[in-house]
Design a protein around this motif. Structure first.
Motif, mmCIF file in Angstrom:
data_model
loop_
_atom_site.group_PDB
_atom_site.id
_atom_site.type_symbol
_atom_site.label_atom_id
_atom_site.label_comp_id
_atom_site.label_asym_id
_atom_site.label_seq_id
_atom_site.Cartn_x
_atom_site.Cartn_y
_atom_site.Cartn_z
ATOM 1 N N LYS A 139 0.654 -1.200 -0.040
ATOM 2 C CA LYS A 139 0.037 0.021 -0.088
ATOM 3 C C LYS A 139 0.892 1.294 -0.096
ATOM 4 O O LYS A 139 1.958 1.469 0.754
ATOM 5 N N GLY A 140 0.439 2.122 -0.866
ATOM 6 C CA GLY A 140 1.196 3.368 -0.969
ATOM 7 C C GLY A 140 2.442 3.499 -1.713
ATOM 8 O O GLY A 140 3.395 4.394 -1.798
ATOM 9 N N LYS A 141 2.808 1.983 -2.302
ATOM 10 C CA LYS A 141 3.920 1.903 -3.211
ATOM 11 C C LYS A 141 3.685 1.725 -4.609
ATOM 12 O O LYS A 141 2.567 2.000 -5.136
ATOM 13 N N ALA A 171 0.615 3.937 -4.749
ATOM 14 C CA ALA A 171 0.870 5.259 -5.372
ATOM 15 C C ALA A 171 0.748 5.178 -6.784
ATOM 16 O O ALA A 171 0.701 6.256 -7.434
#
Length: 322
Positions: A139-141, A171
């Motif tokens: 998550k967020g990568k 991301a």
């Protein structure tokens, strides 16, 4: 939906038989494979070489064509673009049932299996400096979710659904093809790549050789629930020591690779292709490390979520295997 595709009508018109039953008119067969760095492509090219060596006997020639992967190969068989296609066992099951991602066109009830090959494992590889050690860390990568029509894309979407995610948790959700992933990881354009593939694999080898990268476990409560709900997946493992910097086994989920076709394909054509592989199986097993442990008993039973084509069954009965 079950109307014969033009390709099969042409096949019936073009192929005739001599009194001995051998194919008389030359016919070109096509096998949908995958990316040119993947095992499907190696398998297809090898099977075609075996078949083509006996062209003077059976009148068949074979081309193994790169494709977007298993989902695309299902569609290729449906619309007559491919006569044969490699796919994961889960794709074979979903296509027969007409469930996503094959719900738009309905069940492909005449899909038939020839044999299975290597076990395939859903693989997540991440740059060490991205600090990704579990699925939740994605998550967020910047993650390559795979090109549409690929096995990794379809399986990752099932994993995301099990975890209550969509692509907005990343991301960036890249849609790179398999052959593009390793360089993107090395150039720091993505933090993690995904691949549903047999091991060892050239792209994973390239990525771990040129980049400090780690295999990420695909495990946890959501994965356990997915395995219970989707019986075409099973627990799997990437062996330790296959790749630089990854000395210990990595748990994940997996499925079998299967060569499939349509029931409308001539039994004689299927018989000759199956015979070409099994008559050269020991040589085939030497062509890629993922093939080394193949055995006849498992290949004609494991992962076959569609019925065997009658041409394949004819060969197996002749050999006393069924």
């Amino acid at each position: 939906m079950n109307a014969k595709p033009i390709a099969w009508v042409l096949l019936a018109a073009l192929v005739t038989f001599t009194q001995s039953g051998a194919l008389h008119a030359a016919q070109v067969l096509s096998i949908g494979t995958g990316g040119q760095t993947g095992i499907y492509y190696v398998a297809g090219q090898s099977i075609c070489r075996f078949l083509n060596r006996a062209e003077s006997t059976h009148g068949l020639t074979c081309n193994a064509l790169p494709s977007a992967g298993g989902v695309a190969n299902v569609q290729g068989i449906r619309d007559g673009k491919f006569m044969f296609g490699f796919m994961q066992a889960d794709h074979q099951y979903k296509a027969q049932q007409g469930v996503p991602p094959f719900d738009k066109d309905g069940p492909l009830t005449d899909l038939r299996a020839l044999f299975s090959l290597q076990s395939e494992v859903f693989t997540v590889l991440a740059r060490r400096d991205a600090a990704i050690s579990s699925l939740d860390d994605l998550k967020g990568k910047r993650v390559n979710i795979g090109n549409p029509g690929s096995g990794q894309r379809e399986t990752l979407e099932e994993i995301m659904q099990a975890k209550g995610w969509d692509s907005s948790v990343f991301a960036m959700a890249a849609e790179l093809r398999a052959a593009e992933q390793a360089s993107a990881l090395g150039d720091n354009n993505i933090d993690a790549m995904t691949y549903f593939v047999g091991h060892p694999n050239a792209a994973i080898q390239e990525a771990t050789t040129t980049t400090d990268a780690l295999l990420v476990p695909v495990s946890g409560a959501a994965i356990d629930q997915l395995l219970q709900a989707k019986t075409y997946y099973s627990k799997a493992e990437i062996a330790g020591g296959l790749y630089p910097g990854n000395p210990t086994p990595t748990p994940s989920i997996g499925s079998k690779a299967v060569l499939s076709t349509s029931a409308q394909v001539s039994p004689e054509v299927v018989y000759q292709l199956v015979k070409a592989l099994f008559d050269n199986l020991e040589r085939f097993k030497q062509l890629h490390p993922a093939f080394a442990e193949l055995n006849e008993a498992e290949m004609i039973s494991s992962g076959l979520s569609a019925p065997l084509h009658e041409g394949a069954l004819r060969y197996y009965k002749e050999r006393g295997w069924r």
